[in-house]
Design a protein around this motif. Structure first.
Motif, mmCIF file in Angstrom:
data_model
loop_
_atom_site.group_PDB
_atom_site.id
_atom_site.type_symbol
_atom_site.label_atom_id
_atom_site.label_comp_id
_atom_site.label_asym_id
_atom_site.label_seq_id
_atom_site.Cartn_x
_atom_site.Cartn_y
_atom_site.Cartn_z
ATOM 1 N N CYS A 1 4.142 -2.011 -5.982
ATOM 2 C CA CYS A 1 3.652 -2.734 -4.813
ATOM 3 C C CYS A 1 4.414 -4.044 -4.649
ATOM 4 C CB CYS A 1 2.163 -3.031 -4.952
ATOM 5 S SG CYS A 1 1.750 -3.822 -6.530
ATOM 6 N N ASN B 1 -5.542 0.251 -1.415
ATOM 7 C CA ASN B 1 -5.414 -0.550 -0.202
ATOM 8 C C ASN B 1 -5.329 -2.008 -0.655
ATOM 9 O OD1 ASN B 1 -5.545 -1.855 2.200
ATOM 10 N ND2 ASN B 1 -7.523 -1.025 2.829
ATOM 11 N N ASN C 1 0.835 -1.203 0.000
ATOM 12 C CA ASN C 1 0.000 0.000 0.000
ATOM 13 C C ASN C 1 0.869 1.251 0.000
ATOM 14 O OD1 ASN C 1 -1.868 -1.968 0.390
ATOM 15 N ND2 ASN C 1 -2.866 -1.047 2.167
#
Lengths: 337, 540, 417
Positions: free
Chosen positions: B83, B45, B37
């Protein structure tokens, strides 16, 4: 392996539960309805491995018997912290007689249940429990007697490697080089001497009793599976559970499970099960580690890591671990999923 | 039972002994920020939506995802997934294939026709969004969610900006793009195509309360290369844009692409698919200095594209070019060596970066432009109140994901500004680093590889190179998530407490500490796989 | 039914009629015949249901009985001598936990030197263990006392030790009146434990009790034994009504009505004493005997009442408090506090030394003339003792006492030193 590993689910086999696992694949300890055979309010030290091991084991036995367990308990930490007048933490029928007679008391209970027809329907079962002092030393005569008669008792030894209740003295389960109050870290060979002590699971196997197993508080599912398996047998059964003691080992209270895990992963403590004297399964090492990783965090081995590290002693302990790994076939293998 | 005094006791009576008084440290549950995140430019999220995907509730996972990003099917294809670079799982085996699960969810949403949750009640405010690239679409979406009427003015005949005119089809099939744009217009975003804004302040007079600029950067940077008449020197933007027209650009048999970014790769791979026998990238530095993503370079090499490292083009002739070899100096900069080489080339495509067309802002007072970028504050507002900007025109990191993040951030700031407030993002919790976790508990499970199109078709067609996951391996991949810093109800704390001082609240409700009995040993915190418990010193 | 049988067998049959559910057996002379007989009865099904467990030690025997009693089974074991000492920790524990175990102690001396023959040292070493202790005079009484012992134990939730002289009673073939099973069933109700390990109603038995309540717990143990003093005569009376004979109770007196000299003793020696008393009475001596059946709790009031009319009391006991004198006599003296009379302690019959009528005649006559030392060792071979004492004076390392003495009496071949 003593149990069917959870088919890959994130942490399935290793954690206590997991929200998405079907209930039958969760541990007893994951259940909101678990028995809590030993209740809150007990006076065990912070991070006590024995308190944890006892709840793990007895709850599993309760689960396996629909709550029909009677326990006999040796004198020791577990007894003292659980039942000081006027309060007891036990929620099951429980008796404490003496330090050295727990196996025999359990034999008596089992005999009473049998003669009264209570061991069949409902099938009330007997569990005896004690620390390593009460099991491998002072209670050993009664234990061996119970074994050889094949009395219908599951004896559980919570091994923390010493007489912790009396202030950390050496027992026959104290590992070599460990400092205790009676094997001080002084002199030319500081700590407990090499070449002494006994490994009671192997002696139990020599009695050819139906079931012998070792376990640690770091492998809950394995521990529960072993208790469950033990309850499938009639006759004498023995489970030896490694339960780290923050006080006696000189480890931080939060590291209790970690220490048990390290004992298993380094090969210091072999985790296996045997039926009728034959080894049936071992819990293989998952992430092999040198014994130093296990020894260094413990103050009872602090003398090995002074200004001049006791390399020979550490190597000797490594040899013992390597021997365990060879003897029991603990080598790491690829994890299936 | 007439029990003997003192020797025989009633069961469980130790509850009278409140061992909580022993405690010097108390455990507390908390949500830490998962590194995925923290690394996501779009502010997704990720752990949150993976949590639902893990349980197989893909619609809920998708709904959770689109709270931050309205373009999962696009993102699942074109995002460079920082990510995964942050993912703690790489310390266990390999990072979770977040991008592939995102794509799975995006595709599943298209298949199932999932719709966005209804927006907030209308505020009556109208916001002009200039440009329908990722920044504009994202801003329009979030503005709509917040109850504002977002109206997009797009100069081109089709929406999507660089997603359509910059990213080749084999990476982003156009039906995917169209579907996600359509979902936005269905949601209430007004889209006016072929509506060029020449003067922002003028355009705002159409009843807009604020404006978000997301015009992108379409003007190709040029480098002076002496060229003969016959040689074709094109720019990458024009080539890739040309792919969206009726006639594909004519590049010839041998194509040289000049540059080292992702666009250079895209052009070279496009040229290959258009039938070029040879596509050569000329780049002045070395591979490790190349701004293009490594996996794209790898895919290009697989498709037969060759790269000339440490080379600059000195001149372009009729059917060849002259290349000078470079050498890195001790500071790592390429320096000419005076060694030359000729390479056959039917065309040269310059992929040297793009500039934004800021002409529409010429008469807006207060704006600051530096290095070709429009300067914005933390809420993406330019020096002119009410004028916000994002995407390639406002940032040096020019990716779809960054643009989507800009759009969201700007929308929230615009929302606040419209209410006379200043948007303050909620404080970010500390990051759930691997040191704060106990990775022992995660089963070994290597990453699932996505299927890749066979090489022949990759060299001749514009079919999508990378396939998607199916339901079963998407689930597997989702479940590789370690839920860093956020309780996923593994029951460990509940199980490992020697004092039974953790109360299990039931599915989805997590746990609570029973401080009457918790002695503060800290085992729960030490054995929490995901680092969602911390120990805090007791005050007394 | 009258029958001629060995004392051990008679006791075994009586115990079997009490329907014990768990019997723990470990061999030690001279109790072994009792558990052997019971083992056979369990194995051939005569005694059923019953679990007969061959344990690995006396400590285990008592421990198994603790477990079985706590789980609600009527539990029995037997031991003697070293065996009783080996189980001592569990003996105290059984009473501390209030478990109604019945145990036969076939009284035997305690080593070293090892000696298998009869005296009361073993049982009396456990006088403060919290058990009730009954001493049988005859085989008939031994078997009767066992039946009463189960009733007593279970009523009071306290363990009971039935003491019978090793060999003298256990191995003696005598005529006994065996009760019928119906009689025993009529006398002895089913065991209803005061506390039991039951999953349906869990309790924790055996808590750790600190200074805040330990004294009270100990006092309550005493109070319970005092209760037994009340209960035992009524149980004996009831026994008489069912079985038709006097057995048990607190004490038995014999010809003490007008006695100036009263002998106090326990166990089988009372028979010999009574014979001597009969003969001395013939000669006009005012002499009688008080037999102590119940040693714990000690019936102080009854003993005082029985002895207060006498001029002198001679306590003849098969036990010894080394460094003090007698054990029984110390207990008797407590009953006589404030009374002015001569008191003599006679240690007799240790390690199986025969107590002959001839010696008793001499002893009682001396006592009647108050010519007795306060502490007398009956038939002690002073010659042997003095020789050893001289040896020890002469040589610091004079060798092992027992071997020296045996050499003196010619049992061990002489060696040159």
């Amino acid at each position: 392996m003593s149990f069917q590993p959870v088919k890959f689910y994130q942490t399935g086999t290793f954690t206590v539960g997991n929200r998405l696992l079907p209930p039958e694949e969760r541990s007893v300890q994951a259940s909101a309805k678990r028995f809590n055979s030993i209740n809150s309010g007990h006076r065990a030290c912070q991070g006590c491995g024995e308190a944890l091991g006892a709840r793990y084991a007895i709850d599993a036995a309760m689960e396996a018997t629909d709550g029909q367990v009677i326990a006999a308990n040796a004198t020791g930490c577990l007894e003292v912290f659980s039942t000081p007048y006027p309060e007891t933490s036990w929620q099951i029928p429980w008796i404490h007689s003496l330090f050295g007679n727990t196996a025999a008391v359990a034999t008596g209970i089992a005999a009473a249940l049998k003669v009264k027809g209570l061991s069949q329907n409902p099938k009330t079962r007997v569990v005896a429990q004690g620390g390593d002092g009460g099991t491998t030393d002072i209670g050993f005569g009664c234990l061996s007697g119970m074994f050889e008669r094949n009395d219908d008792v599951l004896y559980i030894c919570y091994d923390n490697g010493g007489y912790m209740n009396t202030g950390v003295q050496r027992s026959s389960a104290t590992p070599p080089a460990a400092r205790t109050a009676t094997t001080m870290a002084v002199g030319p060979e500081p700590g407990n001497v090499f070449g002494q002590g006994k490994f009671v699971p192997a002696i139990a196997m020599a009695h050819n009793i139906p079931y012998v197993a070792t376990a640690t508080v770091a492998d809950l599912r394995d521990l529960e599976a072993k208790v469950r398996r033990a309850m499938e047998f009639r006759g004498a059964r023995y489970i030896h559970i490694l339960v780290p003691c923050p006080l006696g080992w000189g480890t931080p209270s939060q590291d209790t499970i970690k220490m048990a895990r390290l004992a298993k992963e380094t090969g210091i403590f072999p985790v296996f099960e045997a039926e009728h004297g034959e080894i049936k399964s071992v819990l293989a090492i998952r992430r092999p580690l040198p014994v130093e990783d296990y020894l260094r965090p413990q103050k009872r081995y602090a003398h090995l890591f002074g200004k001049t590290p006791a390399l020979a002693t550490i190597a000797h302990i490594q040899e013992l671990a390597d021997r365990n790994i060879r003897k029991y076939g603990l080598q790491a293998r690829k994890e299936g999923h | 039972m007439d029990k003997p005094f003192a020797i025989t006791l009633d069961p469980g009576s130790s509850l009278a002994n409140r061992t909580g008084s022993w405690r010097t440290f108390r455990p507390e549950y908390l949500d830490r920020l998962p590194p995925c995140n923290a690394a996501c430019p779009a502010g997704e999220n990720i752990q949150g939506w993976l949590f639902h995907a893990e349980s197989g509730d893909y619609e809920k996972a998708w709904q959770s995802l689109v709270e931050n990003n309205p373009l999962p099917a696009i993102m699942g294809r074109v995002c460079y997934h920082p990510c995964e670079g942050g993912c703690n799982r790489q310390h266990v085996d390999s990072a979770v294939g977040i991008n592939s699960v995102e794509r799975f969810l995006g595709d599943e949403a298209r298949k199932q026709g999932w719709k966005f949750a209804p927006p907030a009640a209308s505020t009556g405010k109208r916001v002009l969004v200039v440009g329908s690239g990722p920044a504009g679409l994202s801003a329009a979406y979030h503005l709509t969610r917040l109850g504002h009427q977002a109206v997009i003015y797009e100069a081109a005949p089709l929406a999507g900006g660089m997603m359509r005119f910059g990213i080749p089809k084999y990476r982003l099939p156009r039906e995917v793009l169209d579907a996600e744009i359509k979902r936005l217009t269905d949601f209430g975003v007004e889209l006016h195509l072929q509506t060029k804004v020449a003067d922002v302040l003028q355009a705002m007079k159409d009843g807009f309360d604020a404006v978000f600029l997301g015009v992108g950067a379409h003007i190709a940077k040029r480098a002076y290369i002496p060229a003969g008449d016959a040689n074709k020197v094109l720019d990458a933007v024009a080539v890739l844009r040309g792919m969206e027209g009726h006639d594909a650009p004519m590049l010839g048999r041998k194509v040289v692409v000049y540059g080292g970014g992702n666009t250079a790769i895209d052009v070279a791979r496009t040229a290959r698919r258009l039938g070029a026998e040879e596509a050569i990238i000329v780049y002045r530095r070395t591979r490790d200095k190349m701004p293009a993503h490594d996996f794209e370079v790898e895919e290009a090499l697989q498709e037969g594209i060759s790269i000339k490292w440490l080379s600059t083009i000195k001149e372009a002739g009729e059917s060849d070019i002259m290349v000078e070899k470079m050498a890195l100096d001790d500071k790592g900069f390429p320096q000419p060596t005076g060694e030359f080489e000729r390479i056959e080339a039917d065309s040269v495509v310059l992929a040297l970066g793009q500039d934004a067309d800021l002409s529409l802002l010429e008469n807006v007072p207060g704006l600051v432009v530096e290095g070709g970028l429009i300067q914005v504050d933390a809420g993406m507002m330019t020096g002119h109140p009410g004028v916000f900007a994002g995407g390639d025109m406002a940032g040096s990191e020019r990716t779809v994901t960054v643009a989507v993040g800009h759009g969201k951030k700007a929308a929230r700031a615009i929302d606040a500004w419209l209410r006379g407030e200043v948007y303050a993002p909620p404080p970010k919790p500390e990051i759930a680093t691997i040191e704060r976790m106990n990775s022992w508990y995660y089963s070994d499970a290597p990453k699932t590889m996505r299927p890749v199109l066979d090489i022949i078709r990759r060299q001749s067609t514009f079919e999508e190179v990378l396939g998607g996951l199916d339901e079963s391996n998407a689930l597997f991949e989702a479940r590789r998530c370690m839920s860093c810093g956020n309780c996923f109800e593994c029951d460990n704390c509940y199980g490992v407490c020697p004092d039974n001082a953790v109360i299990k609240l039931g599915p989805g409700k997590r746990f609570r500490f029973n401080y009457d009995y918790c002695k503060g040993c800290g085992i729960c915190a030490a054995e929490c796989p995901c680092g969602a418990i911390r120990m805090v010193a007791e005050e007394n | 039914m009258l029958k001629q049988t060995e004392g051990s067998r008679a006791v075994a049959e009586a115990v079997a009629m009490c329907r014990p559910e768990v019997i723990c057996a470990y061999p030690i002379s001279p109790q072994t015949h009792i558990v052997e007989a019971l083992g056979e009865m369990v194995k051939d099904g005569t005694l059923s249901p019953c679990e007969f467990i061959n344990v690995e030690s006396e400590f285990a025997a008592m421990s198994v009985a603790i477990g079985s009693a706590a789980a609600g089974a009527r539990s029995y074991t037997a031991t003697a001598s070293q065996g009783l000492l080996f189980m001592a920790e569990a003996v105290y524990n059984a009473s501390g936990l209030g478990l109604p175990i019945v145990m036969t102690v076939a009284n035997r001396a305690i080593g070293a030197p090892i000696n298998i023959w009869n005296d009361h040292s073993d049982a009396l070493s456990q006088r403060d263990s919290g058990w009730l202790q009954l001493f049988a005079e005859t085989n008939q009484e031994a078997l009767d006392l066992h039946i009463q012992a189960f009733r007593l134990a279970e009523e009071l939730s306290l363990p009971v030790m039935v003491c019978m002289d090793g060999f003298i009673l256990t191995h003696a073939y005598e005529r006994v009146d065996m009760p019928t099973q119906a009689q025993v069933d009529a006398y002895l109700p089913k065991y209803v434990p005061r506390q039991v390990l039951d999953p349906g109603e869990p309790v924790s038995i055996g808590a750790m009790v600190g200074p805040e309540a330990f004294m009270e717990v100990r006092y309550l143990a005493h109070a319970k034994q005092m209760e037994a003093l009340e209960l035992i005569p009524s149980y004996a009376a009831e026994f008489k009504s069912v079985f038709g004979r006097d057995s048990g109770g607190l004490t038995h007196t014999y010809r003490t009505e007008d006695a100036e000299t009263i002998i106090v003793a326990m166990g089988s020696v009372l028979g010999t004493i009574k014979d001597v008393i009969d003969e001395m009475r013939e000669e006009g001596h005012k002499i009688g005997v008080l037999g102590i059946t119940l040693f714990r709790p000690f019936p102080l009031a009854r003993v005082r009442e029985s002895l207060q009319g006498a001029k002198r009391v001679v306590v003849l006991e098969k036990s010894m408090a080394v460094g003090l004198g007698g054990i029984l006599s110390t207990n008797v003296r407590m009953a006589l506090s404030g009374l002015h009379m001569h008191g003599y302690t006679v240690i007799a019959g240790l390690g199986g030394r025969a107590i002959t009528k001839k010696s008793l005649h001499g002893l009682f006559r001396q006592a009647g003339q108050d010519a007795l030392e306060p502490l007398t060792f009956l038939d002690l071979d002073w010659n042997m003792v003095n020789k050893q004492l001289e040896r020890e004076k002469a040589h610091r390392r004079s060798g092992p006492v027992a071997e020296n003495l045996l050499r003196d009496v010619g049992v061990v071949a002489a060696r040159n030193y």
